[in-house]
Write an enzyme that holds these catalytic residues in place. Structure first.
Site, PDB file in Angstrom:
ATOM      1  N   ASP A  97       0.638  -1.160   0.039  1.00  0.00           N
ATOM      2  CA  ASP A  97      -0.157  -0.023  -0.032  1.00  0.00           C
ATOM      3  C   ASP A  97       0.831   1.494   0.135  1.00  0.00           C
ATOM      4  O   ASP A  97       0.456   2.558   0.171  1.00  0.00           O
ATOM      5  CB  ASP A  97      -0.882   0.092   1.760  1.00  0.00           C
ATOM      6  CG  ASP A  97      -0.270  -0.047   2.448  1.00  0.00           C
ATOM      7  OD1 ASP A  97       0.676  -0.173   2.939  1.00  0.00           O
ATOM      8  OD2 ASP A  97      -0.786  -0.605   3.348  1.00  0.00           O
ATOM      9  N   GLU A 119      -0.177  -8.975  -0.791  1.00  0.00           N
ATOM     10  CA  GLU A 119      -1.091  -8.491   0.436  1.00  0.00           C
ATOM     11  C   GLU A 119      -1.602  -7.400   0.086  1.00  0.00           C
ATOM     12  O   GLU A 119      -2.491  -6.557   0.372  1.00  0.00           O
ATOM     13  CB  GLU A 119       0.352  -7.657   1.091  1.00  0.00           C
ATOM     14  CG  GLU A 119       0.023  -7.421   2.732  1.00  0.00           C
ATOM     15  CD  GLU A 119       0.811  -6.233   3.333  1.00  0.00           C
ATOM     16  OE1 GLU A 119       0.679  -5.551   3.164  1.00  0.00           O
ATOM     17  OE2 GLU A 119       1.787  -7.219   4.320  1.00  0.00           O
ATOM     18  N   GLU A 133      -2.082   5.153   2.824  1.00  0.00           N
ATOM     19  CA  GLU A 133      -1.911   3.689   2.372  1.00  0.00           C
ATOM     20  C   GLU A 133      -3.494   2.983   2.114  1.00  0.00           C
ATOM     21  O   GLU A 133      -3.365   2.371   0.909  1.00  0.00           O
ATOM     22  CB  GLU A 133      -1.425   2.692   3.714  1.00  0.00           C
ATOM     23  CG  GLU A 133       0.210   3.177   3.735  1.00  0.00           C
ATOM     24  CD  GLU A 133       0.344   4.555   5.117  1.00  0.00           C
ATOM     25  OE1 GLU A 133      -0.459   4.973   5.365  1.00  0.00           O
ATOM     26  OE2 GLU A 133       1.751   5.062   4.823  1.00  0.00           O
ATOM     27  N   HIS A 214       5.925   5.852  12.740  1.00  0.00           N
ATOM     28  CA  HIS A 214       6.470   6.602  11.845  1.00  0.00           C
ATOM     29  C   HIS A 214       4.639   7.038  10.319  1.00  0.00           C
ATOM     30  O   HIS A 214       5.645   7.466   9.720  1.00  0.00           O
ATOM     31  CB  HIS A 214       6.893   5.693  10.484  1.00  0.00           C
ATOM     32  CG  HIS A 214       6.642   5.108  10.125  1.00  0.00           C
ATOM     33  ND1 HIS A 214       5.584   4.840   9.253  1.00  0.00           N
ATOM     34  CD2 HIS A 214       6.662   3.373  10.108  1.00  0.00           C
ATOM     35  CE1 HIS A 214       5.962   3.360   8.962  1.00  0.00           C
ATOM     36  NE2 HIS A 214       5.909   2.982   9.412  1.00  0.00           N
ATOM     37  N   ARG A 216       2.141   8.441   9.775  1.00  0.00           N
ATOM     38  CA  ARG A 216       2.201  10.249   8.468  1.00  0.00           C
ATOM     39  C   ARG A 216       0.871  10.550   9.674  1.00  0.00           C
ATOM     40  O   ARG A 216       0.981  12.237   9.768  1.00  0.00           O
ATOM     41  CB  ARG A 216       2.248  10.446   6.858  1.00  0.00           C
ATOM     42  CG  ARG A 216       3.203  10.290   5.860  1.00  0.00           C
ATOM     43  CD  ARG A 216       2.872  10.331   4.458  1.00  0.00           C
ATOM     44  NE  ARG A 216       3.980   9.998   3.906  1.00  0.00           N
ATOM     45  CZ  ARG A 216       4.651  10.932   3.380  1.00  0.00           C
ATOM     46  NH1 ARG A 216       4.267  12.058   2.770  1.00  0.00           N
ATOM     47  NH2 ARG A 216       6.348  10.753   2.869  1.00  0.00           N
ATOM     48  N   HIS A 247      12.882   6.080  12.589  1.00  0.00           N
ATOM     49  CA  HIS A 247      12.796   6.323  11.348  1.00  0.00           C
ATOM     50  C   HIS A 247      13.452   7.072  10.901  1.00  0.00           C
ATOM     51  O   HIS A 247      13.745   8.888  11.456  1.00  0.00           O
ATOM     52  CB  HIS A 247      11.265   6.160  11.384  1.00  0.00           C
ATOM     53  CG  HIS A 247      10.611   6.015   9.684  1.00  0.00           C
ATOM     54  ND1 HIS A 247      10.808   7.094   8.832  1.00  0.00           N
ATOM     55  CD2 HIS A 247      10.198   4.754   8.821  1.00  0.00           C
ATOM     56  CE1 HIS A 247      10.023   6.565   7.410  1.00  0.00           C
ATOM     57  NE2 HIS A 247      10.269   5.142   7.688  1.00  0.00           N
TER      58      HIS A 247
HETATM   59  C1  UD1 Z   1       6.394   4.934   4.021  1.00  0.00           C
HETATM   60  C2  UD1 Z   1       5.460   5.087   2.933  1.00  0.00           C
HETATM   61  C3  UD1 Z   1       4.667   3.841   4.163  1.00  0.00           C
HETATM   62  C4  UD1 Z   1       5.119   3.232   4.533  1.00  0.00           C
HETATM   63  C5  UD1 Z   1       7.378   3.328   5.142  1.00  0.00           C
HETATM   64  C6  UD1 Z   1       7.342   2.459   5.638  1.00  0.00           C
HETATM   65  C7  UD1 Z   1       3.527   6.290   1.260  1.00  0.00           C
HETATM   66  C8  UD1 Z   1       3.037   6.883   1.199  1.00  0.00           C
HETATM   67  N1  UD1 Z   1       4.669   5.754   2.352  1.00  0.00           N
HETATM   68  O1  UD1 Z   1       6.105   6.548   4.228  1.00  0.00           O
HETATM   69  O2  UD1 Z   1       3.704   3.968   3.541  1.00  0.00           O
HETATM   70  O3  UD1 Z   1       4.292   2.688   6.116  1.00  0.00           O
HETATM   71  O4  UD1 Z   1       7.555   3.818   4.381  1.00  0.00           O
HETATM   72  O5  UD1 Z   1       8.777   2.406   7.065  1.00  0.00           O
HETATM   73  O6  UD1 Z   1       4.357   5.410   0.148  1.00  0.00           O
HETATM   74  N2  UD1 Z   1      14.208   9.006   4.175  1.00  0.00           N
HETATM   75  C9  UD1 Z   1      15.574   8.552   4.263  1.00  0.00           C
HETATM   76  N3  UD1 Z   1      16.077   7.250   4.048  1.00  0.00           N
HETATM   77  C10 UD1 Z   1      15.575   6.447   3.457  1.00  0.00           C
HETATM   78  C11 UD1 Z   1      13.977   5.979   3.529  1.00  0.00           C
HETATM   79  C12 UD1 Z   1      13.557   7.719   4.160  1.00  0.00           C
HETATM   80  O7  UD1 Z   1      15.677   9.346   4.536  1.00  0.00           O
HETATM   81  O8  UD1 Z   1      16.213   5.124   3.833  1.00  0.00           O
HETATM   82  C13 UD1 Z   1      12.984  10.118   4.901  1.00  0.00           C
HETATM   83  C14 UD1 Z   1      13.811  11.253   3.201  1.00  0.00           C
HETATM   84  O9  UD1 Z   1      13.615  12.135   4.096  1.00  0.00           O
HETATM   85  C15 UD1 Z   1      11.677  10.792   2.692  1.00  0.00           C
HETATM   86  C16 UD1 Z   1      11.381  11.326   3.712  1.00  0.00           C
HETATM   87  O10 UD1 Z   1      11.722   9.631   4.723  1.00  0.00           O
HETATM   88  O11 UD1 Z   1      12.181  11.676   1.931  1.00  0.00           O
HETATM   89  C17 UD1 Z   1       9.864  10.185   4.043  1.00  0.00           C
HETATM   90  O12 UD1 Z   1      10.355   8.600   2.861  1.00  0.00           O
HETATM   91  P1  UD1 Z   1       8.568   8.002   2.345  1.00  0.00           P
HETATM   92  O13 UD1 Z   1       9.154   7.120   1.107  1.00  0.00           O
HETATM   93  O14 UD1 Z   1       8.108   9.661   1.925  1.00  0.00           O
HETATM   94  O15 UD1 Z   1       7.288   8.429   3.581  1.00  0.00           O
HETATM   95  P2  UD1 Z   1       7.900   7.048   5.112  1.00  0.00           P
HETATM   96  O16 UD1 Z   1       7.181   7.839   6.242  1.00  0.00           O
HETATM   97  O17 UD1 Z   1       9.223   6.418   4.668  1.00  0.00           O
HETATM   98  N1  UDP Z   2      11.971  -3.176  10.856  1.00  0.00           N
HETATM   99  C1  UDP Z   2      13.000  -3.518  10.774  1.00  0.00           C
HETATM  100  N2  UDP Z   2      14.481  -1.709  10.698  1.00  0.00           N
HETATM  101  C2  UDP Z   2      13.886  -0.971  11.722  1.00  0.00           C
HETATM  102  C3  UDP Z   2      12.149  -1.502  12.023  1.00  0.00           C
HETATM  103  C4  UDP Z   2      11.341  -1.744  11.366  1.00  0.00           C
HETATM  104  O1  UDP Z   2      13.785  -3.929   9.761  1.00  0.00           O
HETATM  105  O2  UDP Z   2      14.048  -0.505  12.678  1.00  0.00           O
HETATM  106  C5  UDP Z   2      11.102  -3.687  10.120  1.00  0.00           C
HETATM  107  C6  UDP Z   2      10.564  -4.335  10.848  1.00  0.00           C
HETATM  108  O3  UDP Z   2      10.872  -6.179  11.427  1.00  0.00           O
HETATM  109  C7  UDP Z   2       8.953  -4.602  10.247  1.00  0.00           C
HETATM  110  C8  UDP Z   2       9.437  -3.604   8.870  1.00  0.00           C
HETATM  111  O4  UDP Z   2      10.188  -2.886   9.159  1.00  0.00           O
HETATM  112  O5  UDP Z   2       9.041  -6.083   9.167  1.00  0.00           O
HETATM  113  C9  UDP Z   2       7.741  -2.507   8.776  1.00  0.00           C
HETATM  114  O6  UDP Z   2       8.013  -1.325   8.530  1.00  0.00           O
HETATM  115  P1  UDP Z   2       7.496   0.497   8.517  1.00  0.00           P
HETATM  116  O7  UDP Z   2       7.177   0.314  10.032  1.00  0.00           O
HETATM  117  O8  UDP Z   2       8.911   0.865   8.270  1.00  0.00           O
HETATM  118  O9  UDP Z   2       6.411   0.395   7.604  1.00  0.00           O
HETATM  119  P2  UDP Z   2       4.996  -0.743   7.529  1.00  0.00           P
HETATM  120  O10 UDP Z   2       5.070  -2.265   7.939  1.00  0.00           O
HETATM  121  O11 UDP Z   2       4.659  -0.137   8.957  1.00  0.00           O
HETATM  122  O12 UDP Z   2       4.346  -0.397   6.091  1.00  0.00           O
END
Ligand code: UD1
Ligand code: UDP
Length: 383
Positions: A97, A119, A133, A214, A216, A247
């Site tokens: 999602d 999924e 999502e 994390h 939003r 995160h």
């Molecule tokens: C995204 C997904 C969310 C998922 C989450 C898992 C969307 C809209 N959101 O949210 O569904 O649950 O990932 O973690 O698709 N960033 C870094 N390095 C990284 C990752 C993120 O610096 O490796 C920072 C960047 O500034 C980036 C920001 O995080 O712009 C947001 O990342 P983004 O993928 O847009 O949203 P998440 O909150 O991570």
């Molecule tokens: N996870 C990880 N390292 C971390 C935190 C979470 O590997 O520091 C793993 C966790 O075991 C799970 C997945 O990341 O499998 C969940 O990711 P996240 O919470 O970012 O996204 P969501 O599942 O909410 O979309």
């Protein structure tokens, strides 16, 4: 000629849950797998690829700091379209999602490429929670051809929305494949974090509460209350260690480090790679999290979980009595966490192993069904 299957993922959870399927598909007769990472995440995705020793064939590297949903979507659409044009896959597999999932599906739909949704069918029924999502998965569900639903409840959600039964396959969730694989691997290696890891601060004799957050929709007041609850718990239980791998989203980093960095028994550490995180879940006393994946993992290893959300798309986890929705209200979080720390009966009741998401063989199930479907399509069979 083998069937060209293109798997697309971009974030940490998608990669964790697609990794076991990728391992299976790489070996599957008659399938040529192309893995495309959109790079929606950078460092956090790299950690997963390293944990599973998984290499990608295409890396679109779209991430920018503090990206907006529309900016990200635009980059994804342009880059994925060019990738599909060049590689001409027979099917595109997306997961879950995220923005990557929905836009990868949309780009495939616009090119009349078949879409397999792994999924599929999770629903809260509330478009604003989780946001965005819930919309991403519903929209993907509308345009997907094959729906790999983790449970019968997910299938029922899809049927209610008009998806034909023949297009749905109940498979379990590949996250259990990933989790069990990592745990057995760790047992084989007698794995522990190294002395130079930030986890070396953990004292074996003290209880540890693991935290992630994390979402939003929790930005702003939600995070403020979560952090205040953690600060209060830290003060109330000085002998307990609270460990929070934070995160990398700047919105999360800013709030958490501002509100919690000076607390003596609250440890803020970088996101952990999957082997460290799985080890941490096993080592924890209980978990506080708003994560989707953690809701599936915690019951499977018998860890109590307080979910920092008001609704869940995974109602099956609530039935076991080990997962509780506590939302983001400060008092409610403190109340339920204190109960787990103080009351052995409550703790025992919430620490049973139960796994509504399968036995760790979801990936083989998906691969078998996918392969049969592709053969039927090639033979001009039913869609
Ligand atoms: C995204 C997904 C969310 C998922 C989450 C898992 C969307 C809209 N959101 O949210 O569904 O649950 O990932 O973690 O698709 N960033 C870094 N390095 C990284 C990752 C993120 O610096 O490796 C920072 C960047 O500034 C980036 C920001 O995080 O712009 C947001 O990342 P983004 O993928 O847009 O949203 P998440 O909150 O991570
Ligand atoms: N996870 C990880 N390292 C971390 C935190 C979470 O590997 O520091 C793993 C966790 O075991 C799970 C997945 O990341 O499998 C969940 O990711 P996240 O919470 O970012 O996204 P969501 O599942 O909410 O979309």
């Amino acid at each position: 000629m083998p069937f060209k299957v293109m798997m697309v993922f971009g974030t940490r959870p998608e990669a964790i849950k697609m990794a076991p399927l990728a391992r299976v598909l790489r070996q599957w007769p008659g399938i040529e797998l192309h893995i495309c990472s959109t790079g929606q995440h950078r460092e956090m995705l790299r950690q997963v690829l390293d944990s599973f020793e998984l290499s990608v064939d295409e890396d679109l590297q779209v991430m920018t700091q503090g990206q907006s949903l529309n900016g990200l979507s635009q980059q994804l659409l342009i880059n994925l379209d060019a990738t599909y044009e060049r590689l001409q896959p027979d099917i595109v597999l997306v997961h879950g999602d995220t923005t990557t999932s929905f836009i990868a599906a949309l780009a495939a739909f616009n090119r009349q490429l078949p879409i397999g949704h792994v999924e599929a069918g999770l629903r809260t029924g509330n478009l604003k929670a989780p946001w965005p999502e819930e919309a991403n998965r519903r929209l993907t569900g509308v345009i997907a051809d094959l729906h790999f639903a983790p449970t019968a409840k997910c299938e029922a959600n899809l049927l209610r929305e008009g998806v034909p039964e023949a297009n749905i396959e109940i498979t379990g969730n590949t996250v259990i494949d990933a989790l069990l694989w990592m745990r057995s691997h760790q047992e084989d290696l007698h794995w522990r974090p190294s002395a130079d890891s930030p986890l070396a601060v953990l004292d074996d004799k003290r209880r540890m509460v693991l935290i992630t957050g994390h979402r939003r929709e929790n930005f702003g007041d939600g995070f403020q209350q979560i952090c205040e609850a953690l600060a209060e718990l830290g003060q109330r239980y000085p002998d307990v260690q609270f460990l929070y791998p934070v995160h990398l989203n700047p919105q999360v980093q800013n709030a958490v480090y501002r509100l919690l960095s000076d607390k003596p028994n609250i440890y803020l550490v970088p996101p952990q790679d999957y082997q460290h995180f799985v080890w941490l879940m096993g080592r924890s006393y209980f978990i506080l999290s708003d994560s989707g994946g953690v809701q599936e993992e915690a019951p499977a290893i018998g860890k109590p979980l307080l979910v920092l959300r008001d609704v869940t798309e995974r109602p099956a986890v609530l039935e076991g009595g080990t997962v509780l929705l506590v939302g983001t209200d400060r008092e409610r979080i403190v109340h339920h966490a204190s109960q787990l720390l103080d009351d052995d009966k409550v703790y025992a009741r919430m620490s049973r192993v139960h796994s509504p998401y399968g036995d760790g063989h979801a990936s083989e199930h998906i691969a078998r069904h996918l392969s049969t479907w592709l053969e039927a399509q090639a033979a001009g069979g039913p869609a």
